[in-house]
Design an enzyme around this catalytic site. Structure first.
Site, PDB file in Angstrom:
ATOM      1  N   ARG A  12      36.286  31.028  36.444  1.00 39.63           N
ATOM      2  CA  ARG A  12      37.303  31.401  35.472  1.00 39.63           C
ATOM      3  C   ARG A  12      38.480  30.510  35.753  1.00 39.63           C
ATOM      4  NH1 ARG A  12      39.833  35.291  36.676  1.00 39.63           N
ATOM      5  NH2 ARG A  12      38.749  36.215  38.480  1.00 39.63           N
ATOM      6  N   TYR A  49      31.088  28.858  31.198  1.00 40.77           N
ATOM      7  CA  TYR A  49      30.995  29.808  32.556  1.00 40.77           C
ATOM      8  C   TYR A  49      31.218  31.344  32.278  1.00 40.77           C
ATOM      9  CZ  TYR A  49      32.161  32.484  36.673  1.00 40.77           C
ATOM     10  OH  TYR A  49      32.139  33.472  37.600  1.00 40.77           O
ATOM     11  N   GLY A  50      30.513  32.055  32.799  1.00 45.36           N
ATOM     12  CA  GLY A  50      30.480  33.359  32.567  1.00 45.36           C
ATOM     13  C   GLY A  50      31.908  34.147  32.081  1.00 45.36           C
ATOM     14  N   GLY A  51      32.967  34.178  32.988  1.00 43.91           N
ATOM     15  CA  GLY A  51      34.068  34.805  32.607  1.00 43.91           C
ATOM     16  C   GLY A  51      34.888  34.271  31.612  1.00 43.91           C
ATOM     17  N   LYS A  66      35.450  40.096  30.681  1.00 41.72           N
ATOM     18  CA  LYS A  66      36.989  40.109  31.083  1.00 41.72           C
ATOM     19  C   LYS A  66      37.636  40.102  29.832  1.00 41.72           C
ATOM     20  CE  LYS A  66      35.708  39.702  35.513  1.00 41.72           C
ATOM     21  NZ  LYS A  66      35.793  40.919  36.387  1.00 41.72           N
ATOM     22  N   HIS A  86      39.549  47.168  36.461  1.00 35.87           N
ATOM     23  CA  HIS A  86      38.651  46.177  37.336  1.00 35.87           C
ATOM     24  C   HIS A  86      37.920  47.157  38.406  1.00 35.87           C
ATOM     25  CE1 HIS A  86      38.035  42.043  39.092  1.00 35.87           C
ATOM     26  NE2 HIS A  86      37.116  42.195  38.643  1.00 35.87           N
ATOM     27  N   SER A 134      38.184  39.792  42.203  1.00 36.70           N
ATOM     28  CA  SER A 134      37.070  39.136  42.302  1.00 36.70           C
ATOM     29  C   SER A 134      36.490  38.530  43.655  1.00 36.70           C
ATOM     30  CB  SER A 134      37.195  38.082  41.283  1.00 36.70           C
ATOM     31  OG  SER A 134      37.569  38.395  39.798  1.00 36.70           O
ATOM     32  N   ALA A 135      35.235  38.784  43.966  1.00 38.43           N
ATOM     33  CA  ALA A 135      34.623  38.214  45.355  1.00 38.43           C
ATOM     34  C   ALA A 135      35.173  38.967  46.426  1.00 38.43           C
ATOM     35  CB  ALA A 135      34.512  36.774  45.319  1.00 38.43           C
ATOM     36  N   CYS A 136      35.496  40.249  46.050  1.00 38.23           N
ATOM     37  CA  CYS A 136      35.980  40.906  47.197  1.00 38.23           C
ATOM     38  C   CYS A 136      35.363  42.252  47.701  1.00 38.23           C
ATOM     39  CB  CYS A 136      37.438  41.331  47.163  1.00 38.23           C
ATOM     40  SG  CYS A 136      38.609  39.830  47.099  1.00 38.23           S
ATOM     41  N   GLY A 137      34.080  42.365  47.139  1.00 36.97           N
ATOM     42  CA  GLY A 137      33.383  43.531  47.624  1.00 36.97           C
ATOM     43  C   GLY A 137      32.748  44.551  46.544  1.00 36.97           C
ATOM     44  N   THR A 180      30.567  44.606  43.881  1.00 38.90           N
ATOM     45  CA  THR A 180      29.253  44.692  43.687  1.00 38.90           C
ATOM     46  C   THR A 180      28.429  45.325  44.850  1.00 38.90           C
ATOM     47  OG1 THR A 180      29.373  42.984  42.031  1.00 38.90           O
ATOM     48  CG2 THR A 180      27.093  43.470  42.920  1.00 38.90           C
ATOM     49  N   ASP A 235      31.990  46.505  38.118  1.00 46.08           N
ATOM     50  CA  ASP A 235      32.864  45.505  37.673  1.00 46.08           C
ATOM     51  C   ASP A 235      34.194  46.149  36.820  1.00 46.08           C
ATOM     52  OD1 ASP A 235      34.002  42.434  38.485  1.00 46.08           O
ATOM     53  OD2 ASP A 235      33.813  42.417  36.026  1.00 46.08           O
ATOM     54  N   SER A 244      28.703  31.044  42.900  1.00 47.23           N
ATOM     55  CA  SER A 244      27.419  31.023  42.107  1.00 47.23           C
ATOM     56  C   SER A 244      27.033  32.500  41.852  1.00 47.23           C
ATOM     57  CB  SER A 244      26.384  30.179  42.834  1.00 47.23           C
ATOM     58  OG  SER A 244      26.138  30.961  44.125  1.00 47.23           O
ATOM     59  N   ARG A 245      26.331  32.806  40.716  1.00 43.91           N
ATOM     60  CA  ARG A 245      26.317  33.961  40.208  1.00 43.91           C
ATOM     61  C   ARG A 245      24.691  34.294  39.903  1.00 43.91           C
ATOM     62  NH1 ARG A 245      30.947  37.570  40.069  1.00 43.91           N
ATOM     63  NH2 ARG A 245      32.780  35.922  40.700  1.00 43.91           N
ATOM     64  N   GLU A 276      27.721  49.746  56.431  1.00 46.93           N
ATOM     65  CA  GLU A 276      28.935  50.647  57.197  1.00 46.93           C
ATOM     66  C   GLU A 276      30.006  51.218  56.498  1.00 46.93           C
ATOM     67  OE1 GLU A 276      27.440  51.400  59.692  1.00 46.93           O
ATOM     68  OE2 GLU A 276      26.567  49.666  60.859  1.00 46.93           O
TER      69      GLU A 276
HETATM   70  P1  GDP Z   1      32.868  41.526  43.743  1.00 46.50           P
HETATM   71  O1  GDP Z   1      33.176  39.913  43.111  1.00 46.50           O
HETATM   72  O2  GDP Z   1      33.995  42.094  44.033  1.00 46.50           O
HETATM   73  O3  GDP Z   1      31.661  42.184  43.061  1.00 46.50           O
HETATM   74  O4  GDP Z   1      32.271  41.249  45.408  1.00 46.50           O
HETATM   75  P2  GDP Z   1      30.954  41.076  46.028  1.00 46.50           P
HETATM   76  O5  GDP Z   1      30.471  42.367  46.226  1.00 46.50           O
HETATM   77  O6  GDP Z   1      30.101  40.322  45.127  1.00 46.50           O
HETATM   78  O7  GDP Z   1      31.216  40.403  47.260  1.00 46.50           O
HETATM   79  C1  GDP Z   1      31.786  39.138  47.346  1.00 46.50           C
HETATM   80  C2  GDP Z   1      31.659  38.631  48.778  1.00 46.50           C
HETATM   81  O8  GDP Z   1      31.966  39.399  49.800  1.00 46.50           O
HETATM   82  C3  GDP Z   1      29.982  38.387  49.197  1.00 46.50           C
HETATM   83  O9  GDP Z   1      29.748  37.209  49.708  1.00 46.50           O
HETATM   84  C4  GDP Z   1      29.562  39.591  49.826  1.00 46.50           C
HETATM   85  O10 GDP Z   1      28.645  39.229  50.796  1.00 46.50           O
HETATM   86  C5  GDP Z   1      31.070  39.618  50.540  1.00 46.50           C
HETATM   87  N1  GDP Z   1      31.240  41.144  50.977  1.00 46.50           N
HETATM   88  C6  GDP Z   1      31.462  42.304  50.156  1.00 46.50           C
HETATM   89  N2  GDP Z   1      31.343  43.426  50.917  1.00 46.50           N
HETATM   90  C7  GDP Z   1      31.590  43.039  52.170  1.00 46.50           C
HETATM   91  C8  GDP Z   1      32.192  43.609  53.326  1.00 46.50           C
HETATM   92  O11 GDP Z   1      32.144  44.825  53.440  1.00 46.50           O
HETATM   93  N3  GDP Z   1      32.435  42.944  54.325  1.00 46.50           N
HETATM   94  C9  GDP Z   1      32.387  41.650  54.432  1.00 46.50           C
HETATM   95  N4  GDP Z   1      32.792  41.001  55.581  1.00 46.50           N
HETATM   96  N5  GDP Z   1      31.951  40.919  53.350  1.00 46.50           N
HETATM   97  C10 GDP Z   1      31.663  41.532  52.284  1.00 46.50           C
HETATM   98  P1  PGA Z   2      33.566  39.948  40.022  1.00 46.83           P
HETATM   99  O1  PGA Z   2      33.323  39.532  38.531  1.00 46.83           O
HETATM  100  O2  PGA Z   2      34.957  40.708  40.279  1.00 46.83           O
HETATM  101  O3  PGA Z   2      32.383  40.320  40.250  1.00 46.83           O
HETATM  102  O4  PGA Z   2      33.748  38.442  41.071  1.00 46.83           O
HETATM  103  C1  PGA Z   2      33.631  38.286  38.001  1.00 46.83           C
HETATM  104  C2  PGA Z   2      35.197  37.835  38.114  1.00 46.83           C
HETATM  105  O5  PGA Z   2      36.040  38.397  38.175  1.00 46.83           O
HETATM  106  O6  PGA Z   2      35.419  36.691  37.614  1.00 46.83           O
HETATM  107 MN    MN Z   3      35.212  41.038  38.046  1.00 48.21          MN
HETATM  108 MN    MN Z   4      30.756  41.491  41.446  1.00 46.14          MN
END
Ligand code: GDP
Ligand code: PGA
Ligand code: MN
Ligand code: MN
Length: 618
Positions: free
Chosen positions: A87, A230-232, A239, A259, A281-284, A286, A306, A400-401, A529
């Site tokens: 994005r 790109y997707g977003g 989004k 979100h 985004s990318a913080c866990g 999914t 999401d 990458s997605r 966990e």
């Molecule tokens: P989203 O973009 O919020 O959906 O995040 P994702 O679930 O796709 O996770 C983003 C990245 O964080 C990936 O590389 C995951 O492997 C990593 N991740 C997700 N959950 C955890 C967790 O509980 N602990 C750690 N250390 N990494 C995590």
């Molecule tokens: P994410 O979704 O939150 O799973 O990373 C895509 C984005 O927010 O760009």
């Molecule tokens: Mn998102």
């Molecule tokens: Mn996600």
């Protein structure tokens, strides 16, 4: 007999334009207008059929955009242009009539000025290409008031991705005209990659433009996107519609577009709880949405990963619906150990993989997926061997997605397509913080929970173009997605809490899976966990688990958590739960700076929360 002018207009009519499978007059008018501006060679009304999918994926294979995977049924690999991978927040605009309505966190331009610029960019931008008209519906098709949209795009990649991510095609178009003949409103969403083709000009595998605009006109409920595939930036139902435009609709109509993932938790006593969680985004998200609990007797089912739309039901509880139809998940780190349910979902095929690596036998690989094969083609289409990995070159882009149908998820909750949604018992806010923020904190009440959300902070990730690892405030994980003034958005959250009985409101928690030790290892093992934290939170709702009151809220000790069979040292667990008053005192000026940035529109109740926190920290 045809007159000369009839014959002339028949000649200049774009093929396909008159083959509209609808009588919706506003839609017909808009499609004609866009075709006249962008001058495609042809117009195609997308029906969402399997024949259409086959035709378009073959076209993408012929164009070199897609490689068919030998090892996964009906699945494809794509590598984007290396400049079009995430994005683009710098190029994302909220074009409200009044600049104050975009607030201090969004880029703004006057709608007239933006339209003038973008109209010139769109002029002739689809020349040599096909213009696709994609009717879609965000959320269940059977909703009383279906949330409709139409994306016009010149990208086949977007069409096939939209088939996975939204309810689209004929089944959506059927809802555009109500049974009594009323034409329903829809969100028009215009997308062009901005790469017209001159006669005889060869195409590239990932056409796009260096000039990019991702633009929203909130008063008109209108989206214009240009230059990116790109997707977003390009799948405009996600989004752009379901967060930025929907947040404005939610403000006006009294609901929340967030979100957030949605999951269902089933206790050993067979009690069901629904949880929503907002992480940047990318913080866990999914991963948590598809969590496989490590504690015996607890089960998780998935409803969304999401986005959540939340409205009050007749019973005064907050009900959440996921507007999407597929998962657009971060690939790296996804593995049989971390997220087995995502692996099972993509193993069923019918999926797209963008900017991962390609194996020699026609499968995909990315960092975190076990041992690398001896040879790969990287996302940059270069040879890659494990030695390159050791030298620090990644085979896959960090953003990458995989794009895969929700219906293939083995733990999908049966009620996932229910237009009523599910009643939420708890909301989790979370970010990626190496320090300061404990594993879990329970808020005192809705207002305090809103304060936690409004001051949420996280290290930036590869999901957006820009520096990675920099701590920034990301309120409710919505910083890039609030379609209006952030202060007004906080006020909307506060007002939402006043609409319901406190006892019926979800309880708000703040989590951090990403706290680190001095040597940088994660203090908390995470992934499956995290079920231990969910269990503790649910038992808090039931009055069954303990916590200690601290200046920042209620925090468990290790003994309050179920740690049976957990592979982590006591020292790490203690550090993960520690409320370090000095770290928190250092956080205060950052929160003050953030609140000052929000300015006059910041609700006074949030200033009060900050003052109270300062008092408690001493
Ligand atoms: P989203 O973009 O919020 O959906 O995040 P994702 O679930 O796709 O996770 C983003 C990245 O964080 C990936 O590389 C995951 O492997 C990593 N991740 C997700 N959950 C955890 C967790 O509980 N602990 C750690 N250390 N990494 C995590
Ligand atoms: P994410 O979704 O939150 O799973 O990373 C895509 C984005 O927010 O760009
Ligand atoms: Mn998102
Ligand atoms: Mn996600």
């Amino acid at each position: 007999m045809t007159t000369l002018s009839d014959a002339q207009s028949a000649r200049t009519e774009t093929p396909g334009l008159d083959q509209a499978p609808t009588t919706h007059s506003q839609l017909l008018r808009w499609v004609r207008e866009v075709a006249e501006l962008t001058t495609p060679d042809e117009v195609v009304w997308v029906d969402g059929s399997d024949e259409e999918w086959n035709r378009l994926t073959e076209k993408l294979v012929d164009a070199g955009t897609f490689t068919r995977l030998e090892q996964k049924p009906n699945s494809f690999y794509a590598a984007s242009d290396p400049t079009d991978v995430a994005r683009v927040e710098e190029r994302t605009y909220i074009c409200s009539r009044d600049e104050a309505d975009a607030g201090p966190t969004n880029n703004w331009m006057h709608p007239g000025e933006m339209k003038a610029i973008m109209t010139e960019l769109y002029r002739g931008s689809m020349r040599g290409r096909t213009m696709y008209v994609i009717p879609f519906c965000m959320g269940p098709l059977s909703a009383d008031k279906p949330m409709l949209g139409v994306e016009i795009t010149d990208s086949e990649y977007v069409v096939v991705s939209m088939k996975i991510m939204t309810r689209m095609g004929t089944k959506a178009l059927e809802r555009f005209v109500a049974e009594d003949g009323t034409e329903r409103d829809f969100v028009p969403a215009l997308h062009s990659i901005g790469a017209p083709l001159e006669p005889g000009q060869a195409d590239v595998p990932w056409p796009c433009n260096d000039t990019k605009y991702i633009t929203h006109f909130p008063e008109e409920r209108l989206i214009w996107s240009y230059g990116s595939g790109y997707g977003g930036n390009a799948l405009l139902g996600k989004k752009c519609y379901s967060l930025r435009i929907a947040s404005v609709i939610g403000r006006d109509e009294g609901w929340l577009a967030e979100h957030m993932l949605i999951l269902k938790l089933i206790s050993p006593e067979n009690k069901t709880y629904y949880v929503a969680a907002a992480f940047p985004s990318a913080c866990g998200k999914t991963n948590l949405a598809m969590l496989q609990p490590t504690i015996p007797g607890w089960k998780v089912e998935t409803l969304g990963d999401d986005i959540a739309w939340m409205r009050f039901g007749d019973d005064g509880r907050l009900y959440a619906v996921n507007p999407e139809f597929g998962f657009f998940g971060v690939a790296p780190g996804t593995d049989w150990h971390t997220n087995p349910n995502a692996m099972r979902t993509i193993a069923k095929g019918n999926s797209l993989f963008t900017n991962v690596a390609l194996t020699d036998d026609g499968d995909i690989w990315w960092e975190g997926m076990g041992e690398p094969p001896a040879h790969l083609t990287s996302w940059k289409k270069q040879d890659w061997t494990p030695a390159d990995g050791e030298a620090g070159t990644k085979s896959s882009h960090p953003n990458s997605r995989y794009c895969t149908p929700m219906s293939q998820c083995p733990i999908l909750a049966p009620e996932w397509d229910d237009p009523q949604g599910v009643p939420i018992s708890a909301i989790f806010f979370g970010g990626r913080r190496a320090t300061t923020i404990p594993l879990v904190t329970e808020s005192r009440d809705w207002q305090h929970g809103t304060f936690m959300g409004a001051t949420l902070s996280s290290e930036t990730t590869a999901a957006a173009v820009g520096e990675v690892g920099k701590v920034r405030r990301d309120p409710m994980a919505m910083l890039p997605f609030i379609g209006y003034n952030a202060g007004d958005y906080f006020a909307h959250w506060i007002a939402t809490g006043k609409k319901a009985d406190a006892a019926k409101l979800p309880k708000i928690f703040y989590v951090n899976w990403f706290r680190r030790a001095e040597d940088k290892h994660f203090l908390w093992p995470g992934f499956g966990e995290n079920s231990r934290v969910l269990k503790w939170a649910i038992e808090r709702l039931e009055g069954k688990s303990a916590a200690t009151e601290t200046p920042i809220g209620w925090v468990p000790t290790i003994d309050d958590l179920d740690t049976e069979g957990l592979d982590a040292s006591r020292e790490d667990l203690e550090a993960s739960l520690n409320v370090d008053l000095d770290e928190w005192r250092a956080e205060i000026p950052l929160i003050e700076e953030w609140f000052d940035k929000i300015g006059d529109s910041l609700p006074s109740s949030l200033r009060d929360e900050l003052e109270a926190l300062k008092q408690r920290l001493g």
